[in-house]
Design an enzyme around this catalytic site. Structure first.
Site, PDB file in Angstrom:
ATOM      1  N   ASP A 193       0.853  -1.187   0.000  1.00 49.09           N
ATOM      2  CA  ASP A 193       0.000   0.000   0.000  1.00 49.09           C
ATOM      3  C   ASP A 193       0.895   1.246   0.000  1.00 49.09           C
ATOM      4  O   ASP A 193       1.907   1.301   0.700  1.00 49.09           O
ATOM      5  CB  ASP A 193      -0.911  -0.016   1.230  1.00 49.09           C
ATOM      6  CG  ASP A 193      -2.046   0.989   1.115  1.00 49.09           C
ATOM      7  OD1 ASP A 193      -3.211   0.559   1.010  1.00 49.09           O
ATOM      8  OD2 ASP A 193      -1.773   2.206   1.130  1.00 49.09           O
TER       9      ASP A 193
ATOM     10  N   HIS B 168     -10.469  -5.320  -2.978  1.00 51.22           N
ATOM     11  CA  HIS B 168      -9.093  -5.502  -2.487  1.00 51.22           C
ATOM     12  C   HIS B 168      -9.129  -5.812  -1.009  1.00 51.22           C
ATOM     13  O   HIS B 168     -10.061  -5.424  -0.297  1.00 51.22           O
ATOM     14  CB  HIS B 168      -8.237  -4.255  -2.759  1.00 51.22           C
ATOM     15  CG  HIS B 168      -8.796  -2.976  -2.201  1.00 51.22           C
ATOM     16  ND1 HIS B 168      -9.762  -2.250  -2.849  1.00 51.22           N
ATOM     17  CD2 HIS B 168      -8.522  -2.295  -1.061  1.00 51.22           C
ATOM     18  CE1 HIS B 168     -10.060  -1.182  -2.141  1.00 51.22           C
ATOM     19  NE2 HIS B 168      -9.324  -1.185  -1.028  1.00 51.22           N
TER      20      HIS B 168
ATOM     21  N   GLU C  40     -12.147   3.639  -0.856  1.00 49.57           N
ATOM     22  CA  GLU C  40     -11.730   4.692  -1.779  1.00 49.57           C
ATOM     23  C   GLU C  40     -11.562   4.185  -3.207  1.00 49.57           C
ATOM     24  O   GLU C  40     -11.801   4.922  -4.162  1.00 49.57           O
ATOM     25  CB  GLU C  40     -10.397   5.307  -1.315  1.00 49.57           C
ATOM     26  CG  GLU C  40     -10.506   6.101  -0.026  1.00 49.57           C
ATOM     27  CD  GLU C  40      -9.153   6.568   0.473  1.00 49.57           C
ATOM     28  OE1 GLU C  40      -8.132   6.220  -0.147  1.00 49.57           O
ATOM     29  OE2 GLU C  40      -9.129   7.271   1.497  1.00 49.57           O
ATOM     30  N   VAL C  41     -11.092   2.967  -3.328  1.00 50.28           N
ATOM     31  CA  VAL C  41     -10.846   2.400  -4.660  1.00 50.28           C
ATOM     32  C   VAL C  41     -11.915   1.337  -4.948  1.00 50.28           C
ATOM     33  O   VAL C  41     -11.977   0.307  -4.263  1.00 50.28           O
ATOM     34  CB  VAL C  41      -9.439   1.773  -4.754  1.00 50.28           C
ATOM     35  CG1 VAL C  41      -9.220   1.180  -6.138  1.00 50.28           C
ATOM     36  CG2 VAL C  41      -8.363   2.810  -4.447  1.00 50.28           C
TER      37      VAL C  41
ATOM     38  N   ASN D 182     -12.758  -3.242   2.710  1.00 51.23           N
ATOM     39  CA  ASN D 182     -13.748  -2.185   2.889  1.00 51.23           C
ATOM     40  C   ASN D 182     -14.774  -2.263   1.764  1.00 51.23           C
ATOM     41  O   ASN D 182     -14.425  -2.507   0.609  1.00 51.23           O
ATOM     42  CB  ASN D 182     -13.068  -0.813   2.886  1.00 51.23           C
ATOM     43  CG  ASN D 182     -12.190  -0.603   4.104  1.00 51.23           C
ATOM     44  OD1 ASN D 182     -12.563  -0.962   5.214  1.00 51.23           O
ATOM     45  ND2 ASN D 182     -11.002  -0.042   3.899  1.00 51.23           N
TER      46      ASN D 182
ATOM     47  N   HIS E 260      -6.786  -5.611   2.534  1.00 53.02           N
ATOM     48  CA  HIS E 260      -5.630  -5.055   3.220  1.00 53.02           C
ATOM     49  C   HIS E 260      -5.083  -6.127   4.167  1.00 53.02           C
ATOM     50  O   HIS E 260      -5.816  -6.604   5.038  1.00 53.02           O
ATOM     51  CB  HIS E 260      -6.025  -3.844   4.075  1.00 53.02           C
ATOM     52  CG  HIS E 260      -6.623  -2.698   3.314  1.00 53.02           C
ATOM     53  ND1 HIS E 260      -5.911  -1.543   3.033  1.00 53.02           N
ATOM     54  CD2 HIS E 260      -7.858  -2.509   2.781  1.00 53.02           C
ATOM     55  CE1 HIS E 260      -6.693  -0.697   2.374  1.00 53.02           C
ATOM     56  NE2 HIS E 260      -7.879  -1.256   2.219  1.00 53.02           N
TER      57      HIS E 260
HETATM   58  P1  AMP Z   1      -9.716   1.523   0.534  1.00 47.11           P
HETATM   59  O1  AMP Z   1      -9.938   2.735   1.373  1.00 47.11           O
HETATM   60  O2  AMP Z   1     -10.069   0.235   1.232  1.00 47.11           O
HETATM   61  O3  AMP Z   1     -10.383   1.652  -0.833  1.00 47.11           O
HETATM   62  O4  AMP Z   1      -8.157   1.418   0.319  1.00 47.11           O
HETATM   63  C1  AMP Z   1      -7.506   1.855  -0.831  1.00 47.11           C
HETATM   64  C2  AMP Z   1      -6.023   1.767  -0.537  1.00 47.11           C
HETATM   65  O5  AMP Z   1      -5.337   1.790  -1.751  1.00 47.11           O
HETATM   66  C3  AMP Z   1      -5.484   2.901   0.336  1.00 47.11           C
HETATM   67  O6  AMP Z   1      -4.899   2.338   1.498  1.00 47.11           O
HETATM   68  C4  AMP Z   1      -4.441   3.575  -0.566  1.00 47.11           C
HETATM   69  O7  AMP Z   1      -3.304   3.995   0.142  1.00 47.11           O
HETATM   70  C5  AMP Z   1      -4.120   2.467  -1.548  1.00 47.11           C
HETATM   71  N1  AMP Z   1      -3.688   2.884  -2.870  1.00 47.11           N
HETATM   72  C6  AMP Z   1      -4.347   3.681  -3.740  1.00 47.11           C
HETATM   73  N2  AMP Z   1      -3.655   3.803  -4.888  1.00 47.11           N
HETATM   74  C7  AMP Z   1      -2.537   3.053  -4.742  1.00 47.11           C
HETATM   75  C8  AMP Z   1      -1.425   2.771  -5.581  1.00 47.11           C
HETATM   76  N3  AMP Z   1      -1.312   3.274  -6.803  1.00 47.11           N
HETATM   77  N4  AMP Z   1      -0.440   1.965  -5.086  1.00 47.11           N
HETATM   78  C9  AMP Z   1      -0.533   1.453  -3.849  1.00 47.11           C
HETATM   79  N5  AMP Z   1      -1.562   1.669  -3.017  1.00 47.11           N
HETATM   80  C10 AMP Z   1      -2.543   2.470  -3.455  1.00 47.11           C
END
Ligand code: AMP
Ligand code: ZN
Length: 118
Positions: A33, A103, A98-99, A90, A105
């Site tokens: 991450d 995924h 956020e993404v 999440n 963690h």
């Molecule tokens: P979430 O809030 O569960 O969607 O987590 C998304 C995670 O993706 C966050 O912890 C970000 O730091 C991580 N993240 C977003 N873009 C990247 C990237 N290009 N490389 C590595 N981690 C990323």
């Protein structure tokens, strides 16, 4: 171009964005991450674009099961197998997702506290 070229994790999984994978197979990739919340903070994602657990279907059961196995194997590989770790996915707004690409963690390397304190 990937099918979901506007999705950052599809682009990472598809190799469009350079990334040092800690693990990769035909279905799954794992990488660090970019904003680690613990000494070990690895993201494990399917190559298949699934927006979140809420969009998982019956055909994805083996894939999600495999992600759990890969998480345990990665935990061993990076040295947190014995000390312990947490695997989180999440889902949608209230979780802070956020993404919008499924995924997990993998967190560890320090005491993470009781889950209810997070
Ligand atoms: P979430 O809030 O569960 O969607 O987590 C998304 C995670 O993706 C966050 O912890 C970000 O730091 C991580 N993240 C977003 N873009 C990247 C990237 N290009 N490389 C590595 N981690 C990323
Ligand atoms: Zn995607």
């Amino acid at each position: 171009m990937t099918e979901h070229s506007d999705c950052i994790f599809c682009r990472i999984a598809g190799g469009e964005i350079p990334c040092d994978f800690l693990y990769a197979d035909e279905q799954i990739v794992a990488f660090n991450d970019m904003h680690p919340q613990a000494p070990v903070h690895i993201l494990i994602i399917p190559k298949k674009h699934i927006p979140s657990l809420a969009e998982m279907s019956e055909e994805d059961i083996a894939l999600v099961g495999r992600i759990n196995l890969v998480a345990a194997q990665l935990a061993e590989a990076v040295g947190i197998g014995k000390s312990g770790y947490r695997l989180i996915s999440n889902c949608r707004a209230d979780s802070g997702q956020e993404v919008p690409h499924l995924h997990y963690h993998l967190l560890g390397g320090r005491y993470l506290g009781a889950f209810t304190q997070q």
